[in-house]
Design a protein around this motif. Structure first.
Motif, PDB file in Angstrom:
ATOM      1  N   ILE A 224      -3.989   3.826  -3.589  1.00  0.00           N
ATOM      2  CA  ILE A 224      -4.697   2.931  -4.504  1.00  0.00           C
ATOM      3  C   ILE A 224      -6.163   3.350  -4.465  1.00  0.00           C
ATOM      4  O   ILE A 224      -6.794   3.325  -3.415  1.00  0.00           O
ATOM      5  CB  ILE A 224      -4.485   1.452  -4.100  1.00  0.00           C
TER       6      ILE A 224
ATOM      7  N   MET B  66      -9.638   3.110   3.196  1.00  0.00           N
ATOM      8  CA  MET B  66      -8.263   3.024   3.678  1.00  0.00           C
ATOM      9  C   MET B  66      -7.631   4.409   3.800  1.00  0.00           C
ATOM     10  O   MET B  66      -6.820   4.828   2.967  1.00  0.00           O
ATOM     11  CB  MET B  66      -7.440   2.170   2.711  1.00  0.00           C
TER      12      MET B  66
ATOM     13  N   HIS C 224      -8.827   1.199  -2.862  1.00  0.00           N
ATOM     14  CA  HIS C 224      -8.598   1.035  -1.420  1.00  0.00           C
ATOM     15  C   HIS C 224      -9.097   2.261  -0.650  1.00  0.00           C
ATOM     16  O   HIS C 224      -9.754   2.136   0.383  1.00  0.00           O
ATOM     17  CB  HIS C 224      -7.118   0.795  -1.120  1.00  0.00           C
TER      18      HIS C 224
ATOM     19  N   HIS D 168       0.840  -1.199   0.000  1.00  0.00           N
ATOM     20  CA  HIS D 168       0.000   0.000   0.000  1.00  0.00           C
ATOM     21  C   HIS D 168       0.873   1.246   0.000  1.00  0.00           C
ATOM     22  O   HIS D 168       1.666   1.436   0.923  1.00  0.00           O
ATOM     23  CB  HIS D 168      -0.899   0.042   1.233  1.00  0.00           C
TER      24      HIS D 168
ATOM     25  N   CYS E 202      -4.129   5.517   1.620  1.00  0.00           N
ATOM     26  CA  CYS E 202      -3.536   4.658   0.607  1.00  0.00           C
ATOM     27  C   CYS E 202      -3.888   5.250  -0.746  1.00  0.00           C
ATOM     28  O   CYS E 202      -5.029   5.619  -0.994  1.00  0.00           O
ATOM     29  CB  CYS E 202      -4.084   3.243   0.721  1.00  0.00           C
TER      30      CYS E 202
HETATM   31 CU    CU Z   1      -3.982   0.130  -0.304  1.00  0.00          CU
END
Ligand code: CU
Ligand code: C2O
Length: 574
Positions: A532, A540, A535, A468, A530
């Motif tokens: 991403i 996240m 995510h 991550h 994070c």
């Molecule tokens: Cu992540």
């Protein structure tokens, strides 16, 4: 729609007691959807003034940007975040929906006005829903202030903005992520360099079959043909690379050439030579390349997926030695990337990145340490990501206004925990996989030194732990170290306090931890998450706030949504 865009780039001399000139740059931007073929397959992208990727911003350190952003999307809001810009004194211009501002509604205009205070390679992107995945991004390059010099020499430069691309819309992807059972969007269809990729077209097949013609039919080649970097022999070029990917981590290589790393996330690093480099979403680098190979050839620039089992062919660009024609395919196939799950290789690369000699060292001690356990969980059977068992759910009223004006009902008033249960085993599946939603804020003491220990763990599935890349808004942090397994207090001894790199994004490796240190010296409310995209969408992230009482007058358009709007209306009724 017409693709007018204006940059007066007026050389308005603001002041000059030091003899330095600071310019203001004016832009008028319209965000809209348009048909485009980023990988030679037609789809819909988010464009700015008819351009994909969005226009490149170029300014000098100390300049002020003035970007008038109009939302032409018809059915959804939009915001743009300036990734890597600290927004000192202008936290409302950070461009994060629900954190620094309300979304800009269809038809509305919001002015982002802020200073770019440090030279470096940055980018900007949508920060509402999954609009970055939809193609809302572009480059932001800050040169050194007039009269100043970079600590290295180069004859020319190129800019590579990396991303990954799907053929399903982000709306469909988002629904899948929020469905029960969960539906994962899958690996990208193509990898893009400056918004260009080639779906289902194996340029590499040319080498394996030995056939003299490429297997590709590039429909809409003007939109999807590989980017060509034209170089002269025996020169040094600076290649700026930034990753705006939604999901993928990359390894970048240039056939037959070494690269010398000089910059990471807008900070100079101690130069070192590499054959290839890893780059995670949210990171940026500059490398120097010397054109010392046979000039009668061209060479591949390639990006390959790392950290996830690749189901996507390499993304390609061409290093073209003049006067050789750009259409001459390189003699050798694109560089072969290290094995996707060779984490030892990635860790070795990461450990080579240290601050340039003479850089500011971190404070030797911390005031507060926050340990953040990264887990994958369920909430009512929906798949989520959580930190310290809380999955971030953004409120309808932006934190910045609600904290400044004391709207206590706008978000959860209890702060999330600074640690996780001591007996939690990060190496195996959790005995209780349930988490809860939360919107609480980590309130930091202004100007205090904060340590964040990012602790990775096993995800829902057995023997599964992912990479991550964590990104902090409003600050750079020192990356003090990486380690395996569970972080314990004695791991402090392994910290690099001498020359840790200063960055805004750092990864946690599977089953490992990463230690960061920063000074909470920027009044405002800042996302830490994070990078991403799915995510973040699944929770996240965390929210940090410091010195909000010192924040100047927040533009009202940044405030008037959710509870704040109701408060304003109530006040006007009395
Ligand atoms: Cu992540
Ligand atoms: Cu580039 Cu909050 O992200």
């Amino acid at each position: 729609m017409g693709s007018f865009w204006i940059c007066w780039c007026l050389a308005i001399l603001i002041n000059s007691s030091l003899g330095l000139s600071q310019n203001r740059h004016f832009y008028k931007w319209e965000v809209e959807y348009m048909y485009w073929s980023p990988d030679c397959v037609e789809g819909v992208v988010m464009a700015i003034n008819g351009q994909f990727p969005g226009p490149t911003i170029r300014a000098r350190a100390g300049d002020t940007l003035h970007i008038e952003l109009t939302n032409k999307l018809h059915t959804e809001g939009v915001v743009i975040h300036w990734h890597g810009i600290t927004q000192k004194g202008t936290p409302w211009a950070d461009g994060t929906a629900s954190i620094s501002q309300c979304v800009i509604n269809p038809g509305e205009t919001f002015v982002y006005r802020f200073q770019v205070d440090r030279p470096g390679t940055y980018f900007y992107h949508g920060h509402y829903g999954m609009q970055r995945s939809a193609g809302l991004y572009g480059s932001l390059i800050v040169d050194v202030a007039k009269g100043e010099k970079e600590p290295f020499h180069y004859d020319g430069e190129f800019n590579l903005l990396l991303s990954d691309w799907w053929h399903s819309s982000v709306h469909e992807q988002g629904v899948g992520l929020y469905s029960k059972p969960f539906r994962w969007p899958g690996e990208p269809k193509s990898l893009l360099i400056n918004g260009r990729g080639q779906y289902n077209c194996s340029l590499a097949a040319h080498y394996s079959t030995g056939s003299s013609t490429s297997q590709c039919k590039l429909t809409r080649a003007e939109q999807c043909a590989p980017q060509v970097l034209r170089v002269l022999p025996n020169k040094t070029y600076r290649i700026r690379v930034a990753s705006a990917t939604a999901l993928s981590a990359f390894n970048l290589a240039i056939g037959n050439h070494k690269m010398v790393m000089v910059e990471a996330d807008g900070n100079y690093v101690q130069p070192f030579a590499v054959d290839d480099m890893d780059i995670y979403s949210g990171e940026s680098y500059s490398v120097l390349l010397t054109t010392n190979q046979a000039p009668s050839n061209n060479y591949w620039v390639s990006v390959s997926v790392r950290g996830r089992e690749p189901r996507t062919p390499q993304g390609l660009a061409i290093l073209n030695y003049l006067p050789t024609t750009a259409s001459k395919l390189p003699e050798s196939p694109p560089p072969v990337a290290p094995l996707w799950n060779n984490y030892t290789y990635s860790k070795l690369f990461t450990s080579k990145i240290v601050a340039l000699m003479g850089s500011l060292p971190p404070p030797p001690t911390y005031y507060r340490r926050i340990v953040l356990l990264n887990t994958q969980n369920y909430i009512n059977g929906f798949k989520k990501w959580a930190v310290n068992n809380i999955s971030l759910l953004l409120p309808s009223t932006p934190y910045l206004g609600s904290i400044k004006y004391g709207l206590n009902g706008a978000f959860e008033q209890t702060s999330p925990p600074d640690d996780y249960p001591m007996d939690y085993d990060v190496m195996v599946q959790a005995s209780n996989q349930n988490a809860t939603y939360g919107s609480g804020v980590y309130m930091l003491k202004l100007n205090s030194t904060v340590d964040v220990i990012l602790q990775n763990a096993n995800a829902l599935e057995k023997n599964m732990s992912e990479i991550h890349p964590w990104h902090l808004h409003g600050h750079d942090f020192w990356v003090l170290g990486y380690g395996e397994g569970k972080f314990t207090a004695k791991d402090d001894r392994s910290f690099n306090l001498k020359n840790p790199p200063l960055r805004n994004t750092a990864v946690i490796f599977p089953y490992g931890w990463t230690a960061l240190r920063f000074v909470a010296d920027n009044p405002g409310v800042w996302a830490f998450h994070c990078h991403i995209e799915p995510h973040l969408h699944m929770g996240m992230g965390a929210v940090f706030a410091e010195g909000v009482h010192l924040v100047g007058k927040i533009p009202s358009e940044a405030l008037t949504c959710g509870l704040t709007a109701k408060m304003f209306l109530n006040n006007n009724n009395h």
